[in-house]
Design a protein around this motif. Structure first.
Motif, mmCIF file in Angstrom:
data_model
loop_
_atom_site.group_PDB
_atom_site.id
_atom_site.type_symbol
_atom_site.label_atom_id
_atom_site.label_comp_id
_atom_site.label_asym_id
_atom_site.label_seq_id
_atom_site.Cartn_x
_atom_site.Cartn_y
_atom_site.Cartn_z
ATOM 1 N N LEU B 6 0.752 -1.266 -0.018
ATOM 2 C CA LEU B 6 -0.076 0.033 -0.039
ATOM 3 C C LEU B 6 1.125 1.356 -0.177
ATOM 4 N N ILE B 7 1.649 1.081 0.722
ATOM 5 C CA ILE B 7 2.759 2.263 0.833
ATOM 6 C C ILE B 7 3.623 2.601 -0.422
ATOM 7 N N ASN B 8 3.889 1.382 -1.177
ATOM 8 C CA ASN B 8 4.626 1.434 -2.428
ATOM 9 C C ASN B 8 3.766 2.234 -3.441
ATOM 10 N N ILE B 9 2.571 1.829 -3.321
ATOM 11 C CA ILE B 9 1.579 2.349 -4.181
ATOM 12 C C ILE B 9 1.386 4.074 -4.088
ATOM 13 N N SER B 10 1.218 4.216 -2.874
ATOM 14 C CA SER B 10 0.830 5.878 -2.540
ATOM 15 C C SER B 10 2.416 6.527 -2.285
ATOM 16 N N ARG B 11 3.550 5.825 -2.600
ATOM 17 C CA ARG B 11 4.702 6.234 -2.434
ATOM 18 C C ARG B 11 4.970 7.305 -1.085
ATOM 19 N N ILE B 12 4.257 6.525 -0.029
ATOM 20 C CA ILE B 12 4.523 7.391 1.240
ATOM 21 C C ILE B 12 5.687 6.778 2.144
ATOM 22 N N PRO B 13 6.720 7.324 2.482
ATOM 23 C CA PRO B 13 7.589 6.826 3.462
ATOM 24 C C PRO B 13 6.926 6.109 4.720
ATOM 25 N N LEU B 14 7.278 5.055 5.226
ATOM 26 C CA LEU B 14 6.950 4.842 6.520
ATOM 27 C C LEU B 14 7.183 5.758 7.599
ATOM 28 N N PRO B 15 6.434 6.258 8.556
ATOM 29 C CA PRO B 15 6.968 7.162 9.512
ATOM 30 C C PRO B 15 8.027 6.601 10.261
ATOM 31 N N TYR B 16 8.253 5.318 10.244
ATOM 32 C CA TYR B 16 9.507 4.688 11.093
ATOM 33 C C TYR B 16 10.525 4.060 10.430
ATOM 34 N N SER B 17 11.677 3.966 10.897
ATOM 35 C CA SER B 17 12.634 3.209 10.119
ATOM 36 C C SER B 17 12.550 1.753 10.031
ATOM 37 N N GLN B 18 13.223 0.957 9.461
ATOM 38 C CA GLN B 18 12.960 -0.527 9.715
ATOM 39 C C GLN B 18 13.396 -0.965 10.840
ATOM 40 N N LYS B 19 14.565 -0.163 11.195
ATOM 41 C CA LYS B 19 14.942 -0.503 12.632
ATOM 42 C C LYS B 19 14.061 -0.372 13.763
ATOM 43 N N VAL B 20 13.346 0.644 13.782
ATOM 44 C CA VAL B 20 12.376 0.795 14.738
ATOM 45 C C VAL B 20 11.082 -0.380 14.672
ATOM 46 N N ILE B 21 10.667 -0.737 13.694
ATOM 47 C CA ILE B 21 9.686 -1.550 13.204
ATOM 48 C C ILE B 21 10.118 -2.954 13.863
ATOM 49 N N ASP B 22 11.471 -3.331 13.329
ATOM 50 C CA ASP B 22 12.070 -4.629 13.845
ATOM 51 C C ASP B 22 12.175 -4.668 15.398
ATOM 52 N N LEU B 23 12.497 -3.565 16.123
ATOM 53 C CA LEU B 23 12.835 -3.659 17.312
ATOM 54 C C LEU B 23 11.297 -3.491 18.152
ATOM 55 N N PHE B 24 10.359 -3.003 17.568
ATOM 56 C CA PHE B 24 8.894 -2.953 18.138
ATOM 57 C C PHE B 24 8.599 -4.346 18.091
ATOM 58 N N ARG B 25 8.731 -5.128 16.852
ATOM 59 C CA ARG B 25 8.410 -6.403 16.774
ATOM 60 C C ARG B 25 9.008 -7.331 17.761
ATOM 61 N N ASN B 26 10.574 -7.130 17.823
ATOM 62 C CA ASN B 26 11.057 -8.084 18.640
ATOM 63 C C ASN B 26 12.130 -7.354 19.436
ATOM 64 N N PRO B 27 11.659 -6.646 20.509
ATOM 65 C CA PRO B 27 12.381 -6.013 21.435
ATOM 66 C C PRO B 27 13.376 -6.787 22.226
ATOM 67 N N LYS B 28 14.474 -6.312 22.519
ATOM 68 C CA LYS B 28 15.498 -6.784 23.409
ATOM 69 C C LYS B 28 15.324 -6.558 24.684
ATOM 70 N N ASN B 29 15.754 -7.406 25.478
ATOM 71 C CA ASN B 29 15.755 -7.085 27.242
ATOM 72 C C ASN B 29 14.496 -6.681 27.482
ATOM 73 N N GLN B 30 13.414 -7.140 26.871
ATOM 74 C CA GLN B 30 12.186 -6.785 27.612
ATOM 75 C C GLN B 30 11.716 -7.602 28.912
ATOM 76 N N GLY B 31 10.953 -6.984 29.953
ATOM 77 C CA GLY B 31 10.555 -7.696 30.812
ATOM 78 C C GLY B 31 11.071 -7.177 32.211
ATOM 79 N N LYS B 32 10.403 -7.624 33.385
ATOM 80 C CA LYS B 32 10.587 -7.365 34.583
ATOM 81 C C LYS B 32 12.024 -8.014 35.218
ATOM 82 N N MET B 33 12.592 -7.441 36.014
ATOM 83 C CA MET B 33 13.584 -8.117 36.729
ATOM 84 C C MET B 33 13.651 -8.380 38.158
#
Lengths: 411, 168
Positions: B6-33
Motif C-alpha cells: 500500500l505504501i509503495n503504491i501511495s509512495r509514502i515513506p513509513l513514519p518509522y525506520s525499519q530498525k524501529v519496526i524490527d525492535l518494536f516487533r522483537n524488542p531486546k531485554n524486555q521484561g521485569k527483573m
C-alpha cells in the motif's frame, strides 16, 4: 432530504489540499472544524470594509462595526433560542466556563458548598472548578459513569444535595460521543434548587440545542468547532442569573461610569449592564462576524439535517469498523445516544502509532487523552485514537479509513 | 495487499525506520527483573506513554544487566530497547557520558519529529536511575552534574503520572 456533501465540500478550500500525496481526510472535527469560504470571506470583508472599534465612537464606521457585532450576537442567540442580551462573547468554551467559575463562583460559593461534576468532563470543565474550589473551600464531587460511558443517574441523584450549588456537565462527551439527557438532569437539578451549566462544545455544532426547552442556566460553546474562526465563543446566561454575578475581567466596555472622586482620591465605578458587563476590552469583532457567518451556513443546511447526516455516517462507520478485528471501540454503539465521535484502539498498538500511520495516508485523527485524562483512567485506558465527523465527511472517506485501519492492524 | 504494498503504491515513506519496526516487533531485554539494584520510571502525561528500566549494577559500578517494560508506542519501545543494548556492560560513568538522546535516535535509524521525545524519555530515565543509585549509596561522583540534565528533567516532570500508571 439529506444534505449534499459534495456541494458542501466545494465551499471548503482546504479540501483542495493533499497531505502526504493523498487527498486530505479530516476526521478531527471534535478538536476543530474546517472553515467554509463564506466564513473566511466574511472576516476578510470586515477588515477591508468595516474595521473600527465597537461601542466607542460616533463616526459611521464604528457604528457599522458595532451593528455587525450586535447582529452577530442576535444571530447566535437565535440559534440556541436565547435573547441577544443573554449572550456573552468569550474566547471560547473554556473562557465561558471560567467566566462562570470566577464571576459567579467566587461571589456565591463558600466553605462546604458543593460543585457537582462528572467523570466524563473535559479538562476545561474540571480545572476551573478545582481552582475555584481551592479559593472558596467549596467541594467538587464527581458523578460516576456507567459501563457504557453514560452518566450514572442514580449516583447523580445520590450526590445531589442541599449543599450542591451548581451542576456543571458536558452535553456530549468529547471522547465517547455520549449524549447526556440534559432535559432530565436539568429538571432534577432545578428541583434541588441548584444551578446548571452545560458544556456545549460538542453538542451545539451538531444538534438542535434549545436553552429554553432544556431549561438550563448557562451554556458554553465555541465557534471554531462549528465552522467559525478560533478565538471566539459564547456563553449563554439565563437573565435572572446576571443578578448574582460580579464582573469577570475589568477594563473598557464593561463599565458605564468611572467618576474620579477627588475627595476620596478614588474612582467611583458603575458597571455596564449585561452582557457588556462581562466583555472587558476590545472584543474579537472580526471573530464574531465569522461566527455569525458560520451560524448562517449551518442554518442554511438546517441543524436537524446536520444531526441526521452525522448519525448516518457514524452508524455506517461503526458498522464497517466491525470488520477490523483488532479494533476496539469505546462507549455506546447506539447512535440514539451517541454523536459522531468514535474513540478506539488497535490491539497491540499505541494510539499515537495508529494516528501516525493514518497520517501517512492523509487521514487526520487524534490520539492521546483528548483532554479528558480522568475519563481515561476511569475506563482504564492508557490513551485512545479518535475519529470525529462533520458535514463535509463522506461514506467514501469512511471506506478509505477502514481500508487503512485494516492495514494498520497488520503493522 | 499488505502495508508495504500500500505504501509503495501511495509512495509514502513509513513514519518509522525499519530498525524501529524490527525492535518494536522483537524488542531486546524486555521484561521485569527480580531484585534489580535500581528501578527507574519515566512517563509522558501528554501522550500516556511510559517506560520502566530495571538495572543490575555490580560493585565495579558496571551495568551487568538491564531490562525494560514499556506500554508505549513503537518509538517508545524501540528507543528503550536500543538503550538497553547501548549501555549493557558499560560502567556508570561511561554510560552517563556516552548516552544522549541524539545518539539514541541515530541508533534507531531516526525518528519522526513528533517522536523524538521518546528518545529523551528513555535517556532521562536511565540517567535518573544512575543518580538514584549513588543517592542510595550516599555517594556524589564528581562527573554527575549538580543540576538535572534536560533529559532527566523531562523524565522527572512525568514521574508522578508514571507512578500512577504503574500501579494499574
Amino acid at each position: 432530504m439529506s444534505l449534499n456533501p459534495s456541494k458542501i465540500r466545494g465551499d471548503f478550500p482546504i479540501f483542495q489540499r493533499k497531505i502526504n500525496n493523498n487527498p486530505l481526510i479530516y476526521f478531527d472535527n471534535a478538536a476543530t472544524t474546517q472553515k467554509p469560504i463564506q466564513v473566511i470571506d466574511s472576516i476578510k470583508n470586515f477588515y477591508e470594509k468595516y474595521n473600527a472599534n465597537v461601542h466607542r465612537a460616533v463616526y459611521s464606521l464604528s457604528q457599522e462595526a458595532t451593528e455587525l457585532y450586535e447582529d452577530s450576537r442576535e444571530k447566535i442567540a437565535k440559534f440556541i433560542n436565547a435573547e441577544p442580551s443573554e449572550i456573552i462573547f468569550t474566547r471560547g468554551t473554556t473562557e465561558a466556563i471560567n467566566l462562570i467559575a470566577y464571576s459567579w463562583g467566587l461571589d456565591n460559593l463558600k466553605q462546604n458548598d458543593e460543585i457537582l461534576l462528572t467523570e466524563m468532563e473535559h479538562h476545561s470543565n474540571l480545572i476551573p472548578w478545582e481552582i475555584i474550589s481551592k479559593r472558596t473551600e467549596a467541594i467538587t464531587k464527581y458523578v460516576k459513569i456507567n459501563e457504557n460511558s453514560t452518566i450514572n443517574l442514580k449516583d447523580f441523584e445520590n450526590k445531589l444535595s442541599t449543599k450542591t450549588k451548581i451542576v456543571s456537565i458536558s452535553h456530549v462527551s468529547n471522547v465517547t460521543g455520549v449524549i447526556n439527557d440534559i432535559k432530565n438532569i436539568s429538571k432534577i437539578t432545578h428541583e434541588n434548587n441548584s444551578l446548571i451549566l452545560i458544556d456545549g462544545a460538542q453538542s451545539v455544532p451538531h444538534m438542535k440545542v434549545d436553552v429554553k426547552e432544556l431549561d438550563i442556566d448557562f451554556l458554553a460553546f465555541s465557534a471554531h468547532k462549528m465552522l467559525g474562526p478560533t478565538g471566539i465563543g459564547a456563553l449563554y446566561c439565563k437573565k435572572k442569573n446576571f443578578e448574582t454575578m460580579g464582573p469577570f475581567q475589568g477594563g473598557g466596555e464593561m463599565i458605564k461610569n468611572v467618576n474620579f472622586n477627588s475627595k476620596i482620591q478614588k474612582p467611583e465605578i458603575q458597571w455596564n449592564s449585561p452582557p457588556w458587563k462581562f466583555e472587558a476590552g476590545t472584543p474579537n469583532i472580526a471573530g464574531s462576524i465569522g461566527f455569525m457567518e458560520a451560524v448562517k451556513y449551518l442554518d442554511s443546511i438546517g441543524i436537524e439535517k446536520v444531526s441526521s447526516y452525522e448519525k448516518d455516517l457514524t452508524k455506517y462507520a461503526l458498522n464497517r469498523i466491525k470488520e477490523c478485528k483488532k479494533t476496539i471501540v469505546y462507549g455506546p454503539l447506539d447512535t440514539s445516544i451517541k454523536c459522531g465521535i468514535i474513540s478506539f484502539n488497535v490491539q497491540g498498538l499505541s494510539s499515537h502509532d495508529v494516528a501516525l500511520f493514518a497520517d501517512t495516508f492523509g487521514i487526520m485523527i487524534r490520539s492521546g487523552y483528548h483532554c479528558a485524562q480522568p475519563l481515561h483512567q476511569v475506563i482504564k485506558l492508557q490513551s485512545s485514537a479518535r475519529a470525529s465527523f462533520y458535514i463535509y465527511n463522506t461514506i467514501e472517506e469512511i471506506d478509505r479509513f477502514v481500508e487503512v485501519l485494516k492495514e494498520i492492524e497488520q503493522f | 495487499m499488505d502495508l508495504q504494498e500500500l505504501i509503495n503504491i501511495s509512495r509514502i515513506p513509513l513514519p518509522y525506520s525499519q530498525k524501529v519496526i524490527d525492535l518494536f516487533r522483537n524488542p531486546k531485554n524486555q521484561g521485569k527483573m527480580k531484585n534489580p539494584t535500581v528501578i527507574a520510571v519515566a512517563g509522558n502525561p501528554a501522550c500516556g506513554d511510559m517506560i520502566t528500566f530495571y538495572m543490575k549494577i555490580n560493585d565495579q559500578e558496571v551495568i551487568e544487566k538491564i531490562t525494560f517494560e514499556s506500554y508505549g508506542c513503537a518509538a517508545n519501545i524501540a528507543t528503550a530497547s536500543i538503550v538497553t543494548e547501548m549501555v549493557n556492560g558499560l560502567n556508570l560513568k561511561d554510560t552517563w557520558k556516552e548516552l544522549s538522546w541524539k545518539k539514541v535516535v541515530e541508533e534507531v535509524g531516526g525518528l519522526p519529529n513528533v517522536k523524538s521525545h521518546c528518545g529523551i524519555l528513555a535517556v532521562g530515565a536511565v540517567k535518573r536511575g544512575i543518580r538514584k543509585y549513588y543517592q542510595q549509596k550516599g555517594l556524589v561522583p564528581n562527573w554527575i552534574p549538580r543540576g538535572l540534565t534536560s533529559e532527566e528533567k523531562q523524565a522527572l516532570e512525568e514521574e508522578e503520572l508514571a507512578e500512577k500508571l504503574s500501579k494499574k
